[in-house]
Design a protein around this motif. Sequence first.
Motif, PDB file in Angstrom:
ATOM      1  N   GLN A 153       0.833  -1.182   0.000  1.00  0.00           N
ATOM      2  CA  GLN A 153       0.000   0.000   0.000  1.00  0.00           C
ATOM      3  C   GLN A 153       0.876   1.243   0.000  1.00  0.00           C
ATOM      4  OE1 GLN A 153      -2.843  -0.104   3.201  1.00  0.00           O
ATOM      5  NE2 GLN A 153      -4.359  -1.078   1.920  1.00  0.00           N
ATOM      6  N   PRO A 154       0.482   2.299  -0.736  1.00  0.00           N
ATOM      7  CA  PRO A 154       1.301   3.506  -0.816  1.00  0.00           C
ATOM      8  C   PRO A 154       1.580   4.080   0.570  1.00  0.00           C
ATOM      9  CG  PRO A 154      -0.486   3.557  -2.427  1.00  0.00           C
ATOM     10  CD  PRO A 154      -0.731   2.381  -1.548  1.00  0.00           C
ATOM     11  N   GLY A 155       2.831   4.430   0.808  1.00  0.00           N
ATOM     12  CA  GLY A 155       3.191   5.101   2.049  1.00  0.00           C
ATOM     13  C   GLY A 155       3.357   4.180   3.242  1.00  0.00           C
ATOM     14  N   LEU A 156       3.156   2.879   3.045  1.00  0.00           N
ATOM     15  CA  LEU A 156       3.276   1.959   4.168  1.00  0.00           C
ATOM     16  C   LEU A 156       4.507   1.080   3.952  1.00  0.00           C
ATOM     17  CD1 LEU A 156      -0.399   0.802   4.768  1.00  0.00           C
ATOM     18  CD2 LEU A 156       0.843   2.678   5.829  1.00  0.00           C
ATOM     19  N   SER A 157       5.552   1.346   4.737  1.00  0.00           N
ATOM     20  CA  SER A 157       6.769   0.552   4.612  1.00  0.00           C
ATOM     21  C   SER A 157       6.891  -0.469   5.724  1.00  0.00           C
ATOM     22  CB  SER A 157       7.996   1.470   4.615  1.00  0.00           C
ATOM     23  OG  SER A 157       8.013   2.252   5.803  1.00  0.00           O
ATOM     24  N   ALA A 158       6.095  -0.308   6.797  1.00  0.00           N
ATOM     25  CA  ALA A 158       6.162  -1.233   7.921  1.00  0.00           C
ATOM     26  C   ALA A 158       5.523  -2.556   7.538  1.00  0.00           C
ATOM     27  CB  ALA A 158       5.445  -0.638   9.134  1.00  0.00           C
ATOM     28  N   PRO A 159       6.007  -3.664   8.096  1.00  0.00           N
ATOM     29  CA  PRO A 159       5.353  -4.951   7.818  1.00  0.00           C
ATOM     30  C   PRO A 159       3.927  -4.947   8.353  1.00  0.00           C
ATOM     31  CG  PRO A 159       6.979  -5.156   9.579  1.00  0.00           C
ATOM     32  CD  PRO A 159       7.157  -3.798   8.992  1.00  0.00           C
ATOM     33  N   LEU A 160       3.074  -5.683   7.692  1.00  0.00           N
ATOM     34  CA  LEU A 160       1.663  -5.702   8.063  1.00  0.00           C
ATOM     35  C   LEU A 160       1.458  -6.205   9.490  1.00  0.00           C
ATOM     36  CD1 LEU A 160      -1.324  -5.388   7.432  1.00  0.00           C
ATOM     37  CD2 LEU A 160      -1.251  -7.592   6.212  1.00  0.00           C
ATOM     38  N   TRP A 161       2.307  -7.144   9.936  1.00  0.00           N
ATOM     39  CA  TRP A 161       2.086  -7.684  11.285  1.00  0.00           C
ATOM     40  C   TRP A 161       2.224  -6.585  12.349  1.00  0.00           C
ATOM     41  CZ3 TRP A 161       6.054  -7.218  14.765  1.00  0.00           C
ATOM     42  CH2 TRP A 161       7.352  -7.176  14.292  1.00  0.00           C
ATOM     43  N   ARG A 162       3.075  -5.589  12.092  1.00  0.00           N
ATOM     44  CA  ARG A 162       3.200  -4.481  13.047  1.00  0.00           C
ATOM     45  C   ARG A 162       1.933  -3.621  13.051  1.00  0.00           C
ATOM     46  NH1 ARG A 162       8.145  -0.716  13.050  1.00  0.00           N
ATOM     47  NH2 ARG A 162       7.063  -0.100  14.960  1.00  0.00           N
ATOM     48  N   LEU A 163       1.390  -3.377  11.872  1.00  0.00           N
ATOM     49  CA  LEU A 163       0.134  -2.616  11.794  1.00  0.00           C
ATOM     50  C   LEU A 163      -0.987  -3.363  12.500  1.00  0.00           C
ATOM     51  CD1 LEU A 163       0.232  -1.434   8.063  1.00  0.00           C
ATOM     52  CD2 LEU A 163       0.924  -0.158  10.089  1.00  0.00           C
ATOM     53  N   LEU A 164      -1.010  -4.681  12.333  1.00  0.00           N
ATOM     54  CA  LEU A 164      -2.058  -5.484  12.981  1.00  0.00           C
ATOM     55  C   LEU A 164      -1.892  -5.471  14.498  1.00  0.00           C
ATOM     56  CD1 LEU A 164      -2.253  -8.516  10.517  1.00  0.00           C
ATOM     57  CD2 LEU A 164      -3.898  -6.651  10.768  1.00  0.00           C
ATOM     58  N   GLN A 165      -0.655  -5.519  14.969  1.00  0.00           N
ATOM     59  CA  GLN A 165      -0.424  -5.433  16.417  1.00  0.00           C
ATOM     60  C   GLN A 165      -0.970  -4.121  16.974  1.00  0.00           C
ATOM     61  OE1 GLN A 165       3.804  -5.863  17.015  1.00  0.00           O
ATOM     62  NE2 GLN A 165       3.669  -8.060  17.460  1.00  0.00           N
ATOM     63  N   ALA A 166      -0.638  -3.013  16.312  1.00  0.00           N
ATOM     64  CA  ALA A 166      -1.086  -1.710  16.797  1.00  0.00           C
ATOM     65  C   ALA A 166      -2.599  -1.568  16.693  1.00  0.00           C
ATOM     66  CB  ALA A 166      -0.394  -0.596  16.006  1.00  0.00           C
ATOM     67  N   THR A 167      -3.175  -2.114  15.646  1.00  0.00           N
ATOM     68  CA  THR A 167      -4.632  -2.061  15.488  1.00  0.00           C
ATOM     69  C   THR A 167      -5.313  -2.874  16.575  1.00  0.00           C
ATOM     70  OG1 THR A 167      -4.414  -1.770  13.091  1.00  0.00           O
ATOM     71  CG2 THR A 167      -6.539  -2.549  13.913  1.00  0.00           C
ATOM     72  N   ALA A 168      -4.811  -4.072  16.828  1.00  0.00           N
ATOM     73  CA  ALA A 168      -5.391  -4.918  17.876  1.00  0.00           C
ATOM     74  C   ALA A 168      -5.265  -4.256  19.241  1.00  0.00           C
ATOM     75  CB  ALA A 168      -4.715  -6.284  17.881  1.00  0.00           C
ATOM     76  N   SER A 169      -4.156  -3.567  19.471  1.00  0.00           N
ATOM     77  CA  SER A 169      -3.985  -2.843  20.736  1.00  0.00           C
ATOM     78  C   SER A 169      -5.052  -1.758  20.890  1.00  0.00           C
ATOM     79  CB  SER A 169      -2.581  -2.226  20.780  1.00  0.00           C
ATOM     80  OG  SER A 169      -2.404  -1.483  21.968  1.00  0.00           O
ATOM     81  N   ALA A 170      -5.351  -1.056  19.787  1.00  0.00           N
ATOM     82  CA  ALA A 170      -6.392  -0.028  19.820  1.00  0.00           C
ATOM     83  C   ALA A 170      -7.764  -0.647  20.069  1.00  0.00           C
ATOM     84  CB  ALA A 170      -6.385   0.759  18.514  1.00  0.00           C
ATOM     85  N   VAL A 171      -8.020  -1.795  19.460  1.00  0.00           N
ATOM     86  CA  VAL A 171      -9.300  -2.489  19.675  1.00  0.00           C
ATOM     87  C   VAL A 171      -9.430  -2.933  21.130  1.00  0.00           C
ATOM     88  CG1 VAL A 171     -10.612  -4.563  19.079  1.00  0.00           C
ATOM     89  CG2 VAL A 171      -9.527  -3.208  17.274  1.00  0.00           C
ATOM     90  N   GLN A 172      -8.358  -3.489  21.683  1.00  0.00           N
ATOM     91  CA  GLN A 172      -8.390  -3.916  23.085  1.00  0.00           C
ATOM     92  C   GLN A 172      -8.653  -2.716  24.005  1.00  0.00           C
ATOM     93  OE1 GLN A 172      -4.823  -5.911  24.410  1.00  0.00           O
ATOM     94  NE2 GLN A 172      -5.522  -6.075  26.532  1.00  0.00           N
ATOM     95  N   ALA A 173      -7.997  -1.590  23.727  1.00  0.00           N
ATOM     96  CA  ALA A 173      -8.189  -0.396  24.554  1.00  0.00           C
ATOM     97  C   ALA A 173      -9.616   0.126  24.439  1.00  0.00           C
ATOM     98  CB  ALA A 173      -7.199   0.685  24.147  1.00  0.00           C
ATOM     99  N   THR A 174     -10.180   0.067  23.249  1.00  0.00           N
ATOM    100  CA  THR A 174     -11.575   0.491  23.063  1.00  0.00           C
ATOM    101  C   THR A 174     -12.499  -0.380  23.899  1.00  0.00           C
ATOM    102  OG1 THR A 174     -11.147   1.315  20.819  1.00  0.00           O
ATOM    103  CG2 THR A 174     -13.428   0.773  21.374  1.00  0.00           C
TER     104      THR A 174
END
Length: 448
Positions: free
Chosen positions: A9-30
């Motif tokens: 995806q444009p502008g995304l250089s981080a591996p997807l697993w890192r994005l998923l970790q951060a997203t899951a952390s946000a979901v858990q906090a919600t």
Amino acid sequence: MTPSSPSSQPGLSAPLWRLLQATASAVQATRQGQSLTAQLERVPQALRPGVQALSFQVLRQLGRATALREQLAAKAPPPAADALLCTALALCWNDADAPYPIHTLVNQAVEAARQQRQTQAQSGFINACLRRFMRERVALVASTDPNPVAQWNHPRWWIERLQADHPDHWQALLHMAQQPAPMTLRVNRQHHTVGAYQAQLQALGLPAKPVGQDGLQLSQAVPVHQLPGFAQGHVSVQDAAAQVSARLLMQGLDTQKPWRILDACAAPGGKTGHLLELCPQAQVLALDVDAQRCERIHQNLDRLGLKAQVKAADAGQPGTWWDGQAFDAILLDAPCTASGIVRRHPDVRWLRRPTDSAQLAKIQAQLLQTLWPLLAEGGKLLYCTCSVFKAEGDETVQAFLRRNTNAALRPSPGHLIPGQTPKGLVVEDNQLGEHDGFYYALLEKRRV
């Protein structure tokens, strides 16, 4: 078309697993009661756009994902693992909307579990659940279809309340909440007509259609720095329903006079700015209980080149800020559940509890009752909330009118329901387009 690799995806250089970790952390906090906005501020800048996009999608599909997880494992795993599993399920249950190929999402979710201490012990469990989901996806999704929480991706109590409050429109409201919100602009009439600014946008390849009296709705959202004259205050970003407030409160008033106006819950200052754009001579007092949010008011007014008195104060405690001189007009954008803006804040539906609306309605009623004596005879108070629940609209206003015989309800939109024709607006031939859910009641103090 879905990307072919985790970093394509444009502008995304981080591996997807890192994005998923951060997203899951946000979901858990919600799930634990923390707002997504606060969570995203803690995400590293390089990851934030990707995490925000994934978080919005997950929270819009969290009802379905949770129902699927219950089919795969009746007993929830520990919170961090459950959040990661539900994140993956939310992103891949419907392959038409999946941001990546499903096998990529599954592989990267398992990698995310392995790479994180809180989920390492459950990585095998997550892998087994997701592999089973890939094998039995059609049957598992079908098994969750009768579940209203899975179907509508809102808590059951929320669905039932909308059914009771809006029996003819509840499905449209729930459907609208799942759609990304459009970008709507408010043109500063001190600089341009709506038509002139629309022509500027068109020349830049940014088509937009007029909405309301001062608004333009872009066909596609763009960063604000791409908007001509944004830094100079020629235009602001504001939902079409929110733009109703200043026009409604100021209708019938001579905008050349220095009216005393109170904006009682003003941050971040969008409505304050609109009031001053329409009535530059007005003496506006803008209050907010949070000093940091008051800084946002200052920043917005500075960009617009406008002046108001801004105070960090509790509107419900006028003894700490009021000078004793009555106001000609009061805008009360009261604290509410924000049930009308869930498409912009998809975490709200999961943060709210069934009792919140009644508790907030009490605060709204107290603010109304407290501010009413500060209004001059013949003056007007505009009560509004960004809620679609009737407890935070009609019911609050009707109870106020019963208690205050010197209050008269003037023509008002009432509940502005997305997708429905608005009523009682100043101009009927220029509708609001796509907009958030709001409630408006214009109250006039009778002369004795």
